[in-house]
Motif scaffolding. Sequence first.
Motif: not given
Length: 72
Positions: A52-55, A57-58, A66
């Motif tokens: 997932r995108a959130s993963t 980003i983490s 960044s």
Amino acid sequence: MKIKIPQNIKRLLAAIREKRISQKLSQREAALLAGMRKNQWQKIEAGIVDARASTLISMAAAVKLSVKIEID
């Protein structure tokens, strides 16, 4: 079996891996910083599983990378 990963995600994963290595972090250490398991980090970094995108980003944050997301 590897899944089909879009080029932009491949570039992000390559940048995360390069940054992790330049900081002399093991996958285990980076995974702990990202709040995930080592085997999950390994599979995502190798392109074996989708993330997932959130993963992603983490993972990037764990190696102090960044990420800028653009929507067209």
